[in-house]
Design an enzyme around this catalytic site. Structure first.
Site, PDB file in Angstrom:
ATOM      1  N   GLU A  12       0.852  -1.199   0.000  1.00 29.93           N
ATOM      2  CA  GLU A  12       0.000   0.000   0.000  1.00 29.93           C
ATOM      3  C   GLU A  12       0.883   1.243   0.000  1.00 29.93           C
ATOM      4  OE1 GLU A  12      -0.929  -1.413   3.982  1.00 29.93           O
ATOM      5  OE2 GLU A  12      -1.076   0.673   4.612  1.00 29.93           O
ATOM      6  N   LYS A  65       2.849   4.583   0.982  1.00 27.12           N
ATOM      7  CA  LYS A  65       3.344   5.158   2.233  1.00 27.12           C
ATOM      8  C   LYS A  65       2.997   6.645   2.186  1.00 27.12           C
ATOM      9  CE  LYS A  65       7.437   5.373   5.154  1.00 27.12           C
ATOM     10  NZ  LYS A  65       7.340   6.766   5.537  1.00 27.12           N
ATOM     11  N   TYR A 109      -4.388   2.844   8.846  1.00 26.06           N
ATOM     12  CA  TYR A 109      -3.724   1.681   8.252  1.00 26.06           C
ATOM     13  C   TYR A 109      -3.280   0.639   9.279  1.00 26.06           C
ATOM     14  CZ  TYR A 109       0.165   4.907   9.108  1.00 26.06           C
ATOM     15  OH  TYR A 109       1.014   5.811   9.671  1.00 26.06           O
ATOM     16  N   LYS A 141      11.137   2.613  -0.204  1.00 25.78           N
ATOM     17  CA  LYS A 141      11.125   4.048  -0.498  1.00 25.78           C
ATOM     18  C   LYS A 141      11.347   4.320  -1.985  1.00 25.78           C
ATOM     19  CE  LYS A 141      11.034   6.623   2.909  1.00 25.78           C
ATOM     20  NZ  LYS A 141      11.954   6.837   3.973  1.00 25.78           N
ATOM     21  N   CYS A 152      43.406  17.494  14.317  1.00 26.96           N
ATOM     22  CA  CYS A 152      42.004  17.780  14.619  1.00 26.96           C
ATOM     23  C   CYS A 152      41.786  19.297  14.527  1.00 26.96           C
ATOM     24  CB  CYS A 152      41.678  17.284  16.021  1.00 26.96           C
ATOM     25  SG  CYS A 152      40.066  17.818  16.612  1.00 26.96           S
ATOM     26  N   CYS A 154      40.505  11.834  15.744  1.00 27.80           N
ATOM     27  CA  CYS A 154      41.280  12.720  16.599  1.00 27.80           C
ATOM     28  C   CYS A 154      41.771  11.900  17.788  1.00 27.80           C
ATOM     29  CB  CYS A 154      40.379  13.851  17.076  1.00 27.80           C
ATOM     30  SG  CYS A 154      41.015  14.710  18.510  1.00 27.80           S
TER      31      CYS A 154
HETATM   32  S1  IVH Z   1       2.434   0.964   9.068  1.00 28.53           S
HETATM   33  C1  IVH Z   1       4.616  -0.373  13.306  1.00 28.53           C
HETATM   34  N1  IVH Z   1       1.530   1.979   6.840  1.00 28.53           N
HETATM   35  O1  IVH Z   1       5.576   5.762   7.945  1.00 28.53           O
HETATM   36  C2  IVH Z   1       4.518   0.728  12.324  1.00 28.53           C
HETATM   37  N2  IVH Z   1       2.980   3.341   8.154  1.00 28.53           N
HETATM   38  O2  IVH Z   1       8.418   5.423   8.234  1.00 28.53           O
HETATM   39  C3  IVH Z   1       3.333   0.552  11.438  1.00 28.53           C
HETATM   40  N3  IVH Z   1       3.348   5.580   7.238  1.00 28.53           N
HETATM   41  O3  IVH Z   1       5.573   5.758  11.447  1.00 28.53           O
HETATM   42  C4  IVH Z   1       3.277   1.617  10.420  1.00 28.53           C
HETATM   43  N4  IVH Z   1       2.069   5.350   5.455  1.00 28.53           N
HETATM   44  O4  IVH Z   1       3.841   7.233  10.212  1.00 28.53           O
HETATM   45  C5  IVH Z   1       2.304   2.202   7.922  1.00 28.53           C
HETATM   46  N5  IVH Z   1       0.602   2.769   4.881  1.00 28.53           N
HETATM   47  C6  IVH Z   1       1.355   2.965   5.937  1.00 28.53           C
HETATM   48  C7  IVH Z   1       2.023   4.187   6.141  1.00 28.53           C
HETATM   49  C8  IVH Z   1       2.845   4.333   7.271  1.00 28.53           C
HETATM   50  C9  IVH Z   1       2.844   6.179   6.123  1.00 28.53           C
HETATM   51  C10 IVH Z   1       4.275   6.214   8.177  1.00 28.53           C
HETATM   52  C11 IVH Z   1       4.007   5.974   9.640  1.00 28.53           C
HETATM   53  C12 IVH Z   1       5.262   5.339  10.158  1.00 28.53           C
HETATM   54  C13 IVH Z   1       6.269   5.821   9.161  1.00 28.53           C
HETATM   55  C14 IVH Z   1       7.492   4.939   9.134  1.00 28.53           C
END
Ligand code: IVH
Length: 699
Positions: free
Chosen positions: A132, A134, A244, A332, A425, A443
């Protein structure tokens, strides 16, 4: 928390005459309005939040003492409920963690293989993983009790966030009540608050028309909007939300990630429609490419694709490592790039004495952020890139990672002089040496190098260490330069010495901000053992190792005793430390070295006289194996070795690599050899895998 003292130079409200109160009320009103404009409309605050809050507190105190001054135009009416000045803190019942990153197809393959190995799946076993977008926003936890929205909090440091309930209630997307079948009594919906690109552009157009400063990007604007002290302000910003995942829940929504998200949707929560279920790395990568190709057309900003193991029972088995789940990863998108000119190359000296060359750049915007510095890592890298001062270079920035120089643009005018790394240094003048086989120059000034001392102090107050509000890099550098803070303990004696120092007379430190600083310091006089251990800046002791040692030894005294004994040649003590899960020889040696050094012990004792360390709590205090030392050996059949270790640690046990008389249980699978013999020799209880599951109540 220490009692708030009256800032010096301010007359107590009770002592003001009506005339004085009136004058001050008007003056404060004008000041607050001016700061509101700078903060809310121009996004350019000129005072700290703490100082702003102090102005508001004083304003309210005057109105409380002189009710006639509270006219209809009073600021207190404009903001609805009188602002508390600060957000309340909310402790997350289940920590809000972050995600590990994958940057390439190979990283994704590694992730899937890791999961398969951990769960010991065969090639025939189906492994469903969801994919999904991010979302590039800020994460938020929204707690529903009996279906009703009760509390909403930002992530904060993962353990504790800020109470933004009033602001969250203004977001139209977010239901105030969950409806439908099966809503748990307690359910914390977690997801991302964001602003659409269209709303962001419209907001900026309005700003432009009104001659106001433009906002930088949707993410920062969303973050700023959610953290408005006045919910009316948040209400005017068009924020949205995607759920999510979830935190505390009286029962999980379903058995899988995908069904849980579908269930959250049924209950009325907004969820992202672009989630799919994949059965192979190829399918994951295909979805990644699809989302990437649609990225520009999506109504909101995204910065990657998140993959999650679909089965929740498998998620539970996989658990977490440090701050990220083993069952999920963020893939990413490629970093954003730009070209600019290198104005200079400077050397930074880190906490461990490492010299890092940094390119000082002609400022350039990359992915919405102005970049002025980029790391060059080390002298080999400078040579590899062939970079000289005056060159035009390509730089890249990926997420929160420090910007990097990728290469020199050859067809632009080149700098003339080849760069040569200093051999001393730049801070203390000591020799800086590069040992055989090492890429870094260090150093040798050690304890006399101010850069290392300063960096150690900066690390000490950093977010995952002492995390003192209002005490960051700038303040530490300033206090160090003035000679007021030379070692950690000095931070805690600053208040006592302030009669002489008079911090409030220094530029940038009003009486109120000094008060707030001392309060923030005092709050941290009581602190968890793992944080203190991490804060000390011992080599190789990052957060994970600090927590491992803290859990194993429980108190600083026990750890010190073990380290000193090890240093004095006690083989058992050293073996025990080596055997703490994940520690090993190199780390144990660094710990021993740290405690052997007299200067460190003096600084530590001075610190301990000022603070109270909370002994480390085992993860689960009431489990049958909490506090026990367990060794796994032989071929385990119902769980992998990693899984066994993770499970034991979650239950509060210490997992060791070898058997000694201090071992409580040896869990032995078929083929167990020397460890089994050792166990018998020391009379340690030997368990089969089945016995183990019975012991921890899983059978
Ligand atoms: S799942 C245990 N799903 O990305 C953590 N996070 O880089 C479960 N984020 O802290 C997170 N889209 O703020 C999840 N579809 C998605 C997301 C997502 C954005 C953010 C979230 C997380 C950060 C990590």
């Amino acid at each position: 928390m220490a009692k708030k003292a009256k800032p010096a130079g301010e007359k107590p409200v009770e002592a003001l005459s009506l005339k004085e109160a009136k004058a001050e009320h008007v003056r404060l009103e004008l000041q607050i309005e001016q700061h509101d404009r700078r903060y809310y409309q121009q996004d350019k605050p000129t005072i700290s939040d703490a100082d702003y809050d102090a102005l508001r507190r004083r304003y309210e105190a005057i109105e409380l003492a002189f009710p006639d001054l509270r006219t209809l135009t009073s600021l207190s009416h404009k903001v609805g409920a009188a602002p508390s000045g600060k957000f309340k803190k909310v402790r997350h019942a289940v920590p809000m963690l972050s995600l590990g990153n994958a940057f390439s197809a190979e990283d994704v393959t590694d992730f899937v293989e890791r999961v398969r190995r951990f769960l010991r799946l065969s090639e025939k076993d189906d492994l469903v993983i969801t994919a999904e977008p991010k979302i590039d926003g800020l994460s938020c936890s929204i707690r529903y009790e009996q279906g009703k929205l009760a509390v909403a909090a930002t992530r904060g440091d993962g353990a504790e966030g800020e109470d933004v309930t009033a602001n969250i209630r203004t977001i139209k997307d977010i239901p105030h009540e969950l409806k439908g079948k099966g809503v748990p009594d307690v359910f914390e919906a977690r997801g991302e608050v964001y602003m659409t690109k269209e709303d962001f552009l419209a907001l900026n157009k309005r700003q432009e028309q009104e001659g106001k400063a433009l906002y930088v990007n949707p993410r920062n604007t969303a973050a700023g909007s959610l953290r408005q002290i006045d919910p009316n302000m948040t209400a005017q910003r068009p924020l949205k939300f995607f759920a999510y995942t979830w935190g505390e829940a009286s029962h999980p929504p379903a058995d899988t990630q995908s069904e849980s998200v579908a269930m959250m949707k049924r209950w009325g929560l907004p969820v992202n429609a672009l989630m799919v279920k994949c059965r192979s790395v190829e399918e994951l990568l295909a979805h990644y490419r699809k989302i990437e190709s649609e990225r520009a057309k999506l109504p909101y900003d995204i910065d990657g694709v998140v993959y999650k193991v679909d089965r929740l029972d498998w998620q539970e088995r996989l658990g977490f490592v440090s701050r990220s789940p083993r069952w999920a990863i963020a893939h990413k998108f490629a970093a954003e790039k730009a070209t600019t000119i290198v104005k200079a190359i400077e050397i930074q000296v880190g906490r461990t004495g490492k010299l890092t060359p940094v390119a000082k750049l002609e400022p350039v915007t990359v992915g919405g952020v102005v970049v002025q510095n980029a790391t060059l890592h080390n002298e080999d890298e400078i040579e590899r890139l062939g970079v000289r001062v005056g060159d035009t270079v390509t730089i890249q920035r990926a997420g929160d990672v420090i910007p990097q120089v990728l290469g020199v643009v050859e067809d632009k005018p080149r700098g003339k002089k080849q760069y040569e790394c200093p051999k001393t240094c730049p801070i203390c003048g000591s020799h800086a040496v590069r040992e055989d086989g090492e890429v870094d120059r260090r150093c040798t000034g050690g304890l006399v190098c101010p850069a290392q001392e300063v960096q150690t102090l900066i690390h000490f107050v950093s977010r995952n260490a002492f995390d003192i509000d209002g005490l960051g890099e700038k303040q530490i550098e300033f206090f160090f330069e003035k000679g007021w803070v030379r070692q950690p303990a000095d931070i805690f004696t600053l208040e006592k010495r302030n009669g002489k120092i008079k911090l409030e007379n220094e530029e940038g430190f009003g009486a109120t901000s000094v008060r707030n600083l001392f309060d923030a310091i005092n709050v941290r006089r009581k602190i968890a053992f793992n944080r203190v251990l991490f804060a000390l800046g011992i080599r190789h002791i990052g957060e994970t190792n600090a927590t491992r040692l803290a859990r194993h030894y429980g108190t600083m005294e026990a750890l010190r005793e073990a380290a000193l004994a090890s240093g004095a040649g006690d083989a058992d003590a050293l073996a025990e430390m080596n055997n703490v899960n994940g520690i090993g020889e190199i780390v144990a040696e660094a710990v021993v070295e740290f405690f052997k050094e007299k200067k460190n012990m003096k600084a530590l004792d001075a610190l301990l006289a000022e603070i109270e360390i909370e002994p480390m709590e085992a993860v689960a205090k009431d489990s049958a194996v909490s506090g026990k030392t367990v060794v796994f050996t032989g071929a385990l059949e119902q769980m992998t070795r990693d899984e066994a270790k993770a499970m034991a640690e979650r239950l509060g046990a210490k997992v060791a690599g070898s058997v000694s008389k201090k071992t409580d249980y040896v869990v032995a699978g078929p083929g167990a050899g020397s460890k089994l013999k050792e166990a018998q020799k020391h009379g340690v209880a030997v368990l089969s895998e089945d016995d183990w599951f019975k012991l921890i109540g899983k059978k």
